[in-house]
Scaffold this motif. Structure first.
Motif, PDB file in Angstrom:
ATOM      1  N   GLY A 265       0.363  14.276 -12.125  1.00 41.83           N
ATOM      2  CA  GLY A 265       0.592  15.457 -12.950  1.00 41.83           C
ATOM      3  C   GLY A 265       1.603  15.263 -14.063  1.00 41.83           C
ATOM      4  O   GLY A 265       1.907  16.185 -14.810  1.00 41.83           O
ATOM      5  N   ARG A 266       2.172  14.059 -14.177  1.00 41.19           N
ATOM      6  CA  ARG A 266       3.156  13.820 -15.247  1.00 41.19           C
ATOM      7  C   ARG A 266       2.449  13.661 -16.582  1.00 41.19           C
ATOM      8  O   ARG A 266       1.418  12.995 -16.658  1.00 41.19           O
ATOM      9  CB  ARG A 266       3.926  12.528 -14.991  1.00 41.19           C
ATOM     10  N   GLU A 267       3.048  14.212 -17.624  1.00 38.83           N
ATOM     11  CA  GLU A 267       2.483  14.016 -18.954  1.00 38.83           C
ATOM     12  C   GLU A 267       2.772  12.592 -19.440  1.00 38.83           C
ATOM     13  O   GLU A 267       1.920  11.927 -20.022  1.00 38.83           O
ATOM     14  CB  GLU A 267       3.099  15.027 -19.915  1.00 38.83           C
ATOM     15  N   VAL A 268       3.982  12.120 -19.166  1.00 40.32           N
ATOM     16  CA  VAL A 268       4.366  10.770 -19.583  1.00 40.32           C
ATOM     17  C   VAL A 268       4.413   9.890 -18.346  1.00 40.32           C
ATOM     18  O   VAL A 268       5.289  10.037 -17.495  1.00 40.32           O
ATOM     19  CB  VAL A 268       5.746  10.782 -20.286  1.00 40.32           C
ATOM     20  N   ARG A 269       3.415   8.985 -18.238  1.00 39.10           N
ATOM     21  CA  ARG A 269       3.325   8.137 -17.039  1.00 39.10           C
ATOM     22  C   ARG A 269       4.022   6.814 -17.333  1.00 39.10           C
ATOM     23  O   ARG A 269       3.384   5.820 -17.657  1.00 39.10           O
ATOM     24  CB  ARG A 269       1.859   7.949 -16.669  1.00 39.10           C
TER      25      ARG A 269
ATOM     26  N   LEU B  25       0.837  -1.213   0.000  1.00 41.98           N
ATOM     27  CA  LEU B  25       0.000   0.000   0.000  1.00 41.98           C
ATOM     28  C   LEU B  25       0.869   1.260   0.000  1.00 41.98           C
ATOM     29  O   LEU B  25       0.555   2.238  -0.687  1.00 41.98           O
ATOM     30  CB  LEU B  25      -0.939  -0.013   1.217  1.00 41.98           C
ATOM     31  N   ASP B  26       1.959   1.228   0.756  1.00 41.02           N
ATOM     32  CA  ASP B  26       2.861   2.397   0.771  1.00 41.02           C
ATOM     33  C   ASP B  26       3.511   2.596  -0.598  1.00 41.02           C
ATOM     34  O   ASP B  26       3.641   3.727  -1.079  1.00 41.02           O
ATOM     35  CB  ASP B  26       3.941   2.221   1.851  1.00 41.02           C
ATOM     36  N   THR B  27       3.928   1.492  -1.235  1.00 44.30           N
ATOM     37  CA  THR B  27       4.523   1.596  -2.572  1.00 44.30           C
ATOM     38  C   THR B  27       3.503   2.168  -3.555  1.00 44.30           C
ATOM     39  O   THR B  27       3.832   3.022  -4.383  1.00 44.30           O
ATOM     40  CB  THR B  27       5.002   0.209  -3.059  1.00 44.30           C
ATOM     41  N   ALA B  28       2.255   1.705  -3.445  1.00 40.94           N
ATOM     42  CA  ALA B  28       1.205   2.221  -4.342  1.00 40.94           C
ATOM     43  C   ALA B  28       1.049   3.738  -4.146  1.00 40.94           C
ATOM     44  O   ALA B  28       0.919   4.485  -5.119  1.00 40.94           O
ATOM     45  CB  ALA B  28      -0.111   1.505  -4.070  1.00 40.94           C
ATOM     46  N   GLY B  29       1.084   4.183  -2.889  1.00 35.80           N
ATOM     47  CA  GLY B  29       0.969   5.619  -2.612  1.00 35.80           C
ATOM     48  C   GLY B  29       2.138   6.399  -3.194  1.00 35.80           C
ATOM     49  O   GLY B  29       1.957   7.477  -3.781  1.00 35.80           O
ATOM     50  N   THR B  30       3.343   5.839  -3.068  1.00 37.21           N
ATOM     51  CA  THR B  30       4.544   6.498  -3.620  1.00 37.21           C
ATOM     52  C   THR B  30       4.442   6.588  -5.147  1.00 37.21           C
ATOM     53  O   THR B  30       4.736   7.628  -5.746  1.00 37.21           O
ATOM     54  CB  THR B  30       5.802   5.690  -3.227  1.00 37.21           C
ATOM     55  N   LEU B  31       4.006   5.483  -5.756  1.00 37.90           N
ATOM     56  CA  LEU B  31       3.873   5.478  -7.216  1.00 37.90           C
ATOM     57  C   LEU B  31       2.837   6.511  -7.667  1.00 37.90           C
ATOM     58  O   LEU B  31       3.045   7.227  -8.653  1.00 37.90           O
ATOM     59  CB  LEU B  31       3.466   4.083  -7.698  1.00 37.90           C
ATOM     60  N   LYS B  32       1.744   6.608  -6.925  1.00 36.57           N
ATOM     61  CA  LYS B  32       0.694   7.571  -7.295  1.00 36.57           C
ATOM     62  C   LYS B  32       1.251   8.994  -7.234  1.00 36.57           C
ATOM     63  O   LYS B  32       1.049   9.790  -8.160  1.00 36.57           O
ATOM     64  CB  LYS B  32      -0.492   7.411  -6.336  1.00 36.57           C
TER      65      LYS B  32
END
Ligand code: CP
Length: 310
Positions: A31-35, A19-26
């Motif tokens: 706001g990135r144009e290239v995800r 869950l913490d990794t998912a939050g970091t990834l989010k």
């Protein structure tokens, strides 16, 4: 992590790390144009769906692609499964063809565990994307991610899971994970939709929703799974809606901070009123959005195990 087959037995430290990794990834992708992150470049992920899916299949594909993995989708209808090939032979073929991870949805409870056993010697990892009426672990993880965003830590929170418990893999995975994370769970359903052995799930069981509402921090509505009921179900759709449907009057009886979840696909007008589904109190679109980040995190913990390259 070696395979993700269920939330039963998933320890709090591992679940919290995902869950913490998912939050970091989010946050990293916000706001990135290239995800696109290079983390899983050169890794091959195969999705193998023997049952219909929109959210799970698409979000695993997006998750893999945003992590730069090569993602291949196999549908039972368009593969040699249609010629009679067994699940075991299909899985061994995908592994031999280079799959580092197989994500499987199957109508048989236990299919993902069998697959993991057959692939044990190959190094190919398995993620359960829903096996029959057994478990759907990434749904529970994305639900927990959504609840953490809305409510903070889940320890001591009271969550109701409402509806067709009998056929629900989502309910079972959520009960295990929510309890592991310290939440209290109350299961609410008509007696005809409660599975045998529910007393071993470690949750309270109730048949009336209305008395529970004022004490809840979250309500998770379940889909009524007509496709698993042969010959209709009781109560009728109208009776179900009257007793268990989340309408505006019931929403008003929840505490102001309480959040409404639904794993989808929703039966609007029966399980949930459109005005509730589309209200800011519901987090249904956020669940789908968080599903991508949670599935990225699962692939990362299975296939990488290094710092996330931002
Ligand atoms: N919640 C869920 O599993 O949805 P799909 O069946 O669309 O994947």
């Amino acid at each position: 992590m070696r395979h993700l087959l269920s939330t039963e037995g998933l320890d709090a430290a591992t679940a919290t790390a995902v869950l913490d990794t998912a939050g970091t990834l989010k946050q990293t992708l916000l706001g990135r144009e290239v995800r696109k992150l290079p983390t899983l470049r050169g890794r091959t992920v195969v999705t193998m769906f023997y049952e219909n899916s929109t959210r799970t299949r698409v979000s695993f594909e997006v998750a893999g692609k945003w992590m730069s993995a090569d993602v291949i989708n196999v549908s039972a209808g368009a593969s040699s499964v249609g010629k009679g090939e067994s699940l075991r032979d299909t899985a061994l073929t995908l592994s031999a063809a280079g799959a580092d991870c197989v994500i499987v949805r199957h109508p048989a409870s236990g299919a993902a565990h069998r697959l993991a056993g057959w692939l044990e010697a190959t190094g190919t990892q398995v993620v359960n994307a829903g096996d029959g009426m057994h478990e759907h672990p990434t749904q529970a993880l994305l639900d927990a991610a959504t609840l953490r965003e809305r409510l903070g830590e889940l320890a001591g929170r009271r969550v109701a899971i409402v509806g067709d418990l009998l056929h629900s893999r989502v309910a079972r995975s959520n009960v295990h994970l929510l309890r592991t994370l310290g939440a209290q769970v109350v299961l609410v359903a008509p007696p005809t939709l409660v599975p045998a052995g529910v007393e071993h799930w470690g949750a309270e069981v109730r048949h009336e929703l209305d008395p529970e509402l004022p004490g809840l921090d979250a309500v998770m509505l379940l889909r009524v799974q007509a496709e698993r009921m042969h010959g209709g179900f009781f109560p009728s759709a109208r009776e179900y809606s009257i007793a268990y449907g989340m309408n505006e009057a019931r929403l008003a009886r929840l505490p102001e901070h309480a959040v409404v979840l639904h794993p989808g696909p929703m039966l609007r007008g029966m399980e949930i009123a459109p005005a509730v589904a589309d209200s800011p109190r519901a987090a249904i679109t956020e669940q789908v959005r968080n599903g991508v980040h949670v599935r990225m995190a699962v692939l990362y913990h299975l296939l990488a195990g290094e710092e996330i390259a931002a």
